[in-house]
Scaffold this active site. Structure first.
Site, PDB file in Angstrom:
ATOM      1  N   GLU A  30       0.829  -1.199   0.000  1.00  0.00           N
ATOM      2  CA  GLU A  30       0.000   0.000   0.000  1.00  0.00           C
ATOM      3  C   GLU A  30       0.870   1.258   0.000  1.00  0.00           C
ATOM      4  O   GLU A  30       0.604   2.201  -0.744  1.00  0.00           O
ATOM      5  CB  GLU A  30      -0.917   0.024   1.236  1.00  0.00           C
ATOM      6  CG  GLU A  30      -1.746   1.307   1.307  1.00  0.00           C
ATOM      7  CD  GLU A  30      -2.308   1.586   2.687  1.00  0.00           C
ATOM      8  OE1 GLU A  30      -3.416   2.106   2.741  1.00  0.00           O
ATOM      9  OE2 GLU A  30      -1.628   1.297   3.686  1.00  0.00           O
ATOM     10  N   GLU A  31       1.878   1.262   0.821  1.00  0.00           N
ATOM     11  CA  GLU A  31       2.698   2.466   1.000  1.00  0.00           C
ATOM     12  C   GLU A  31       3.613   2.779  -0.179  1.00  0.00           C
ATOM     13  O   GLU A  31       4.226   3.837  -0.209  1.00  0.00           O
ATOM     14  CB  GLU A  31       3.537   2.342   2.282  1.00  0.00           C
ATOM     15  CG  GLU A  31       2.711   2.208   3.539  1.00  0.00           C
ATOM     16  CD  GLU A  31       1.733   3.359   3.750  1.00  0.00           C
ATOM     17  OE1 GLU A  31       2.060   4.509   3.408  1.00  0.00           O
ATOM     18  OE2 GLU A  31       0.631   3.089   4.248  1.00  0.00           O
ATOM     19  N   ASP A  53      -8.847  -0.861   6.873  1.00  0.00           N
ATOM     20  CA  ASP A  53      -7.540  -0.211   6.990  1.00  0.00           C
ATOM     21  C   ASP A  53      -7.391   0.372   8.378  1.00  0.00           C
ATOM     22  O   ASP A  53      -8.340   0.412   9.158  1.00  0.00           O
ATOM     23  CB  ASP A  53      -7.428   0.894   5.931  1.00  0.00           C
ATOM     24  CG  ASP A  53      -5.993   1.256   5.588  1.00  0.00           C
ATOM     25  OD1 ASP A  53      -5.055   0.761   6.246  1.00  0.00           O
ATOM     26  OD2 ASP A  53      -5.803   2.043   4.654  1.00  0.00           O
ATOM     27  N   HIS A 141       2.186   3.327  11.566  1.00  0.00           N
ATOM     28  CA  HIS A 141       3.403   2.946  10.837  1.00  0.00           C
ATOM     29  C   HIS A 141       4.661   3.092  11.687  1.00  0.00           C
ATOM     30  O   HIS A 141       5.690   3.525  11.192  1.00  0.00           O
ATOM     31  CB  HIS A 141       3.535   3.728   9.535  1.00  0.00           C
ATOM     32  CG  HIS A 141       2.434   3.464   8.566  1.00  0.00           C
ATOM     33  ND1 HIS A 141       2.121   2.202   8.115  1.00  0.00           N
ATOM     34  CD2 HIS A 141       1.553   4.294   7.969  1.00  0.00           C
ATOM     35  CE1 HIS A 141       1.104   2.262   7.287  1.00  0.00           C
ATOM     36  NE2 HIS A 141       0.727   3.514   7.181  1.00  0.00           N
TER      37      HIS A 141
END
Length: 174
Positions: A30-31, A53, A141
């Site tokens: 995703e990142e 998410d 994160h």
């Protein structure tokens, strides 16, 4: 996926027994460009997507209340908009009555500075009806991500009932 997201997905698989075909999947990268979600959207060719998410929870010093996206313990986030996607209105508008009927805590998620796999899946192989549920996560994160178990359980409850009661409605016309 975070451990909270995995928990929501696995509990939903165990609890929901819908009348429609449901594919549960986890994506990667995703990142770095939403790569996994883009490929998944083409491979499965879904009629409806509900993405799961994490989202920013920023109730710590230096962040004002007007900049907070969600708050730990206030329920699952129902995404209204982020920097990458505006979910399908008909899907979004179905989440709240389902949550209210089950007395499930939720918060409306609107952000300008984050994106999600929801956008990649929405546009994979043509426009798709999408919705997204988010678990508020503090220190997103990082090695010390923090979620509230009440928000995780709210996500399980809402997603399970949503999937269980899905009837194949045509959200594209909404």
């Amino acid at each position: 996926m975070t451990s909270g997201q995995v928990r929501v997905l696995l509990k939903t698989v165990r609890l929901a027994d819908p009348e429609v075909t449901v594919h549960y999947a986890a994506t990667v990268q995703e990142e770095v460009g939403l790569r996994g979600a883009a490929a998944l959207g083409v491979d499965i060719d879904p009629d409806l997507v509900v993405a799961l998410d994490g989202t920013l929870e920023q109730s710590y010093p230096g962040v004002g209340p007007s900049d907070a996206i969600t708050t730990l313990g206030n329920g699952v986030g129902i995404k209204r908009k982020d920097a990458s996607v505006i979910p399908t209105p008909g899907v979004v508008e179905r989440f709240e009555p389902v949550a209210n009927a089950r007395d499930t805590a939720f918060q409306r998620e609107v952000s300008w500075n984050i994106g999600s796999d929801t956008a990649a899946i929405q546009n994979a192989g043509g426009a798709r009806p999408v919705g997204a549920l988010s678990i508020p996560v503090r220190y997103h994160h990082s090695a010390v991500e923090t979620a509230d178990v009440r928000d995780i359980e709210a996500a399980v409850g809402l997603l399970t009932v949503f999937v269980y009661t899905e009837d194949g409605a045509d959200y594209a016309s909404n």
